[in-house]
Write an enzyme that holds these catalytic residues in place. Structure first.
Site, PDB file in Angstrom:
ATOM      1  N   HIS A 115      -4.543   7.656  -4.349  1.00 31.76           N
ATOM      2  CA  HIS A 115      -4.382   6.548  -3.402  1.00 31.76           C
ATOM      3  C   HIS A 115      -4.813   5.232  -4.050  1.00 31.76           C
ATOM      4  O   HIS A 115      -5.493   5.223  -5.085  1.00 31.76           O
ATOM      5  CB  HIS A 115      -5.232   6.765  -2.147  1.00 31.76           C
ATOM      6  CG  HIS A 115      -4.616   7.703  -1.153  1.00 31.76           C
ATOM      7  ND1 HIS A 115      -4.784   9.066  -1.214  1.00 31.76           N
ATOM      8  CD2 HIS A 115      -3.814   7.474  -0.077  1.00 31.76           C
ATOM      9  CE1 HIS A 115      -4.122   9.638  -0.219  1.00 31.76           C
ATOM     10  NE2 HIS A 115      -3.522   8.698   0.494  1.00 31.76           N
ATOM     11  N   LYS A 127      -9.002   2.528  -0.740  1.00 31.95           N
ATOM     12  CA  LYS A 127      -9.251   3.644   0.185  1.00 31.95           C
ATOM     13  C   LYS A 127     -10.743   3.998   0.215  1.00 31.95           C
ATOM     14  O   LYS A 127     -11.390   4.108  -0.823  1.00 31.95           O
ATOM     15  CB  LYS A 127      -8.405   4.865  -0.210  1.00 31.95           C
ATOM     16  CG  LYS A 127      -8.528   5.984   0.824  1.00 31.95           C
ATOM     17  CD  LYS A 127      -7.391   6.974   0.715  1.00 31.95           C
ATOM     18  CE  LYS A 127      -7.573   8.124   1.683  1.00 31.95           C
ATOM     19  NZ  LYS A 127      -7.546   7.713   3.101  1.00 31.95           N
TER      20      LYS A 127
HETATM   21  P1  NAP Z   1      -7.671  -1.319   6.566  1.00 28.82           P
HETATM   22  O1  NAP Z   1      -6.627  -2.180   5.933  1.00 28.82           O
HETATM   23  O2  NAP Z   1      -9.074  -1.422   6.084  1.00 28.82           O
HETATM   24  O3  NAP Z   1      -7.636  -1.605   8.151  1.00 28.82           O
HETATM   25  C1  NAP Z   1      -8.582  -1.087   9.045  1.00 28.82           C
HETATM   26  C2  NAP Z   1      -8.637  -2.027  10.248  1.00 28.82           C
HETATM   27  O4  NAP Z   1      -9.543  -1.477  11.209  1.00 28.82           O
HETATM   28  C3  NAP Z   1      -9.156  -3.420   9.880  1.00 28.82           C
HETATM   29  O5  NAP Z   1      -8.363  -4.369  10.551  1.00 28.82           O
HETATM   30  C4  NAP Z   1     -10.581  -3.404  10.423  1.00 28.82           C
HETATM   31  O6  NAP Z   1     -11.022  -4.659  10.852  1.00 28.82           O
HETATM   32  C5  NAP Z   1     -10.448  -2.486  11.621  1.00 28.82           C
HETATM   33  N1  NAP Z   1     -11.744  -1.913  11.969  1.00 28.82           N
HETATM   34  C6  NAP Z   1     -12.520  -1.111  11.192  1.00 28.82           C
HETATM   35  N2  NAP Z   1     -13.662  -0.814  11.848  1.00 28.82           N
HETATM   36  C7  NAP Z   1     -13.589  -1.425  13.042  1.00 28.82           C
HETATM   37  C8  NAP Z   1     -14.456  -1.499  14.147  1.00 28.82           C
HETATM   38  N3  NAP Z   1     -15.631  -0.834  14.171  1.00 28.82           N
HETATM   39  N4  NAP Z   1     -14.066  -2.214  15.242  1.00 28.82           N
HETATM   40  C9  NAP Z   1     -12.901  -2.867  15.232  1.00 28.82           C
HETATM   41  N5  NAP Z   1     -12.025  -2.857  14.202  1.00 28.82           N
HETATM   42  C10 NAP Z   1     -12.371  -2.141  13.121  1.00 28.82           C
HETATM   43  O7  NAP Z   1      -7.288   0.211   6.452  1.00 28.82           O
HETATM   44  P2  NAP Z   1      -5.841   0.889   6.533  1.00 28.82           P
HETATM   45  O8  NAP Z   1      -5.312   1.111   5.152  1.00 28.82           O
HETATM   46  O9  NAP Z   1      -4.997   0.172   7.541  1.00 28.82           O
HETATM   47  O10 NAP Z   1      -6.255   2.335   7.087  1.00 28.82           O
HETATM   48  C11 NAP Z   1      -6.923   2.495   8.330  1.00 28.82           C
HETATM   49  C12 NAP Z   1      -7.242   3.973   8.531  1.00 28.82           C
HETATM   50  O11 NAP Z   1      -6.029   4.705   8.665  1.00 28.82           O
HETATM   51  C13 NAP Z   1      -8.003   4.631   7.371  1.00 28.82           C
HETATM   52  O12 NAP Z   1      -8.889   5.600   7.899  1.00 28.82           O
HETATM   53  C14 NAP Z   1      -6.890   5.306   6.579  1.00 28.82           C
HETATM   54  O13 NAP Z   1      -7.343   6.384   5.793  1.00 28.82           O
HETATM   55  C15 NAP Z   1      -6.002   5.758   7.708  1.00 28.82           C
HETATM   56  N6  NAP Z   1      -4.598   6.031   7.354  1.00 28.82           N
HETATM   57  C16 NAP Z   1      -4.023   7.098   7.966  1.00 28.82           C
HETATM   58  C17 NAP Z   1      -2.692   7.357   7.766  1.00 28.82           C
HETATM   59  C18 NAP Z   1      -2.054   8.486   8.557  1.00 28.82           C
HETATM   60  O14 NAP Z   1      -0.830   8.711   8.425  1.00 28.82           O
HETATM   61  N7  NAP Z   1      -2.820   9.171   9.411  1.00 28.82           N
HETATM   62  C19 NAP Z   1      -1.929   6.562   6.917  1.00 28.82           C
HETATM   63  C20 NAP Z   1      -2.552   5.459   6.306  1.00 28.82           C
HETATM   64  C21 NAP Z   1      -3.893   5.187   6.542  1.00 28.82           C
HETATM   65  P3  NAP Z   1     -11.807  -5.643   9.824  1.00 28.82           P
HETATM   66  O15 NAP Z   1     -10.788  -6.036   8.799  1.00 28.82           O
HETATM   67  O16 NAP Z   1     -12.248  -6.756  10.691  1.00 28.82           O
HETATM   68  O17 NAP Z   1     -12.913  -4.824   9.238  1.00 28.82           O
END
Ligand code: NAP
Length: 269
Positions: free
Chosen positions: A157, A161
């Protein structure tokens, strides 16, 4: 009927991909972005969600709380504690939720899933169609190859990540372990170093690679003597996950309370 979808973590990578997938779903009359939620105090509050996501103005003003959101289904790709809280909010208000966050501890996962007692909840470590098809292929491979092979899982990844191994790699391990009647918690080996001794047949090895902008790659190898089978999935765009999550949201809307996953959505069970 167009399903009204709210997205938490809207400023994140998946939040923006979800905006694009919902724009496409809106053009097909299936689902639309009705609310975009970010962390309280974020500089994005009040901005136009479409503009922030780079898909053109859409008239949805970003808010900092679910209390200010109108929706049928919430899609949540954030962080473990935020997902637990958001699932509890949905359970309390009888709303459906799609959770894509990974990196839960077993206790956190149980807490998040407990909300499914009161409202429909779809959780998947990977929402792409291809990965969920791979789960079925892995079941077949494990059943046919059985205890005659060594099984290793390698995932790669992007450098940002936060958790390892990926939720998808762990789900792949669970599918293989369940099929073979093994307990993943007992047989998983996470990385190797030093004098490891010879490999024991029932172990399932995990290796993690991090770097650059890799969206997500997983290979499960079944090593036999004289041949090997590799089942590989490579994601090249987050839209693959976002489209799957939107499909799950449309499928989940109006269902009974309960815990569903992407294989339910795709009728792969
Ligand atoms: P990212 O770019 O870091 O985005 C995460 C978002 O969540 C950010 O906007 C962050 O806000 C917000 N956030 C985190 N903690 C929070 C809290 N306590 N309260 C409110 N908002 C909060 O990450 P990403 O790449 O989008 O991935 C997000 C998650 O999805 C990860 O766990 C990743 O492993 C997972 N994922 C899953 C799949 C699937 O198919 N299931 C696919 C891709 C990713 P701030 O920027 O303000 O911190």
């Amino acid at each position: 009927m167009t399903v009204k979808v709210a997205v938490t973590g809207f400023g994140g990578r998946m939040g923006r991909a979800l905006a694009e997938a919902l724009k496409q779903a809106g053009e097909a009359g299936k689902a639309e972005l009705s609310a975009a939620i970010v962390r309280p105090g974020s500089s994005l509050v009040g901005a136009d969600a479409g503009e922030v996501a780079g898909i053109g103005r859409n008239g949805v003003a970003i808010v900092d709380s679910l209390e200010n959101a109108d929706f049928d289904v919430l899609i949540d790709f954030t962080a473990p504690q935020a997902s637990i809280d958001n699932a509890a909010y949905c359970a309390q208000h009888g709303k459906a939720i799609v959770v894509g966050t990974t990196g839960f501890t077993p206790e956190q996962k149980a807490a998040m899933l407990s909300s499914a007692d009161k409202a429909p909840l779809c959780f998947a470590s990977n929402f792409s169609t291809g990965v969920n098809l791979c789960f079925n292929l892995l079941e077949t491979a494990a059943r046919v190859l059985g205890d005659d092979v060594d099984i290793e899982i390698v995932e790669a990844h992007h450098r940002h990540k936060l958790d390892a191994p990926s939720g998808t790699a762990l789900s792949m391990g669970e599918v293989v372990a369940d099929t073979l009647g093994r307990d993943l918690a007992k047989v998983a080996v996470y990385g190797r170093e030093g004098q490891t001794g010879a490999r024991e047949r029932e172990t399932i090895g995990f290796a993690t690679v991090r770097g650059g902008d890799v969206v997500g790659e997983h290979t499960v190898t079944f090593f036999a003597d004289g041949e090997r089978v590799e089942i590989t999935h490579k994601a090249s765009s987050r839209l693959a996950f976002a489209r799957g999550a939107v499909r799950a949201a449309v499928w989940l809307n109006g269902r009974a309370a309960g815990h569903y996953d992407m294989r339910d959505v795709l009728a792969l069970k």
